[in-house]
Design a protein around this motif. Structure first.
Motif, PDB file in Angstrom:
ATOM      1  N   PRO A  33       1.272  10.711  -7.312  1.00 34.23           N
ATOM      2  CA  PRO A  33       1.946   9.688  -8.114  1.00 34.23           C
ATOM      3  C   PRO A  33       0.968   8.628  -8.598  1.00 34.23           C
ATOM      4  O   PRO A  33       0.041   8.264  -7.889  1.00 34.23           O
ATOM      5  CB  PRO A  33       2.963   9.091  -7.129  1.00 34.23           C
ATOM      6  N   ASP A  62       4.719  10.137  -0.992  1.00 32.36           N
ATOM      7  CA  ASP A  62       4.511  10.899  -2.221  1.00 32.36           C
ATOM      8  C   ASP A  62       3.172  11.618  -2.211  1.00 32.36           C
ATOM      9  O   ASP A  62       3.045  12.740  -2.706  1.00 32.36           O
ATOM     10  CB  ASP A  62       4.598   9.972  -3.435  1.00 32.36           C
ATOM     11  N   SER A 261       7.007  15.405   2.771  1.00 37.28           N
ATOM     12  CA  SER A 261       6.052  14.557   3.504  1.00 37.28           C
ATOM     13  C   SER A 261       6.132  14.794   5.006  1.00 37.28           C
ATOM     14  O   SER A 261       5.728  13.946   5.797  1.00 37.28           O
ATOM     15  CB  SER A 261       6.291  13.077   3.171  1.00 37.28           C
TER      16      SER A 261
END
Length: 304
Positions: A33, A62, A261
């Motif tokens: 990201p 992320d 994650s």
């Protein structure tokens, strides 16, 4: 044991721990990201929406979710643990540095501490972390931050982050193992199976955060191999495994947490959701992240 302001919060941490799950994750091909994706929206004016601890933990989630080759579950939890520990200590240090008119920004302190810790753990992504600091420095603030100094807070945070990294470098997580894998009846590897290198064999000796040592709550040994108790337990597990339903298998795979994650990220997202819904300020949000992650890391150490 790591000496920290959080030691006095052991009673709270004991009710918020996760169990260990070994292994690596999926083969996600998502991209890292950009900093703009992890900063507050332009019209954010509430402290819980502009919270730096929530944003930086989202950035790490992320980052992990986007990696094709993920860290193992324990390394991933360790990353969240040191990130949140540095964030909380940075907030406290920033608050200690305030005077009557202007004081270091808690958001700046969290940004500086987070960048230093994450660059140590994920050096190949350092540019993205520094970009996130810059985006947060230029981003919107809630009204209560009108008399804060972001640069002063960032400087404090980077100093805290450096001290946390120094502690991480000596925690024993990656200590070399000089033993040999035993073979024979009743052991994980029989004499007919070539021993494979164990995963993190010294994790049980890693420096803990709240416990006096990894063995503080260790139970007694399991039933003797081949004993009636052993055979009864084996039969129970064998029957369950042979007759599991698709629903039970789906539940097991869900809690294995091998995608996105990973396990630590799952619980980290739960903390973030609660922090926002309960309108926690920067200090309380960072405290919640640190308590849960440090307790969970101790639980993993204890299980090894």
């Amino acid at each position: 044991m790591y000496r920290t302001r959080l030691q006095t919060s052991l009673a709270v941490a004991s009710v918020l721990a996760i169990g260990p799950v070994l292994g690596c994750g999926d083969s996600s091909t998502a991209t890292m990201p950009q900093p703009s994706q992890v900063t507050a929206s332009d019209d954010a004016a509430k402290f819980w929406e502009a919270g730096a601890s929530v944003q930086w933990n989202a950035l790490l989630r992320d980052l992990i979710a986007a990696k094709t080759v993920k860290p193992n579950q324990q390394a991933n939890l360790r990353a969240f643990t040191y990130l949140s520990l540095a964030q909380y200590d940075a907030v406290i240090a920033a608050e200690d540095g305030k005077d009557k008119s202007l004081h270091p920004s808690a958001r700046g302190a969290i940004a500086g501490a987070s960048a230093v810790v994450l660059e140590f753990l994920f050096p190949s992504d350092a540019t993205a972390f520094e970009g996130a600091v810059q985006a947060q420095r230029a981003g919107p603030r809630y009204p209560g931050e009108s008399r804060t100094d972001f640069a002063a807070g960032e400087s404090i945070g980077r100093a805290i982050g450096t001290s946390v990294v120094a502690a991480a470098m000596t925690d024993g997580f990656s200590a070399p193992w000089l033993g040999t894998v035993p073979t024979g009846p009743g052991l994980w590897f029989s004499s007919a199976t070539p021993p494979a290198p164990p995963l993190l064999p010294m994790l049980g000796q890693m420096r803990t955060f709240f416990m006096t040592s990894g063995s503080q709550f260790r139970p007694g040994p399991p039933p003797v191999f081949g004993s009636p108790e052993y055979l009864a337990a084996l039969a129970e597990i064998r029957a369950f495994s042979d007759n599991r339903t698709p629903e039970q298998l789906a539940i097991a795979r869900y809690w294995a947490g091998t995608t996105g994650s990973l396990v630590a990220g799952f619980w980290n997202a739960e903390i973030a959701s609660l922090a926002v819904s309960h309108h926690l300020d920067e200090r309380r949000a960072a405290h919640a992240f640190a308590l849960v992650n440090m307790a969970a890391m101790d639980a993993n150490i204890a299980c090894h």
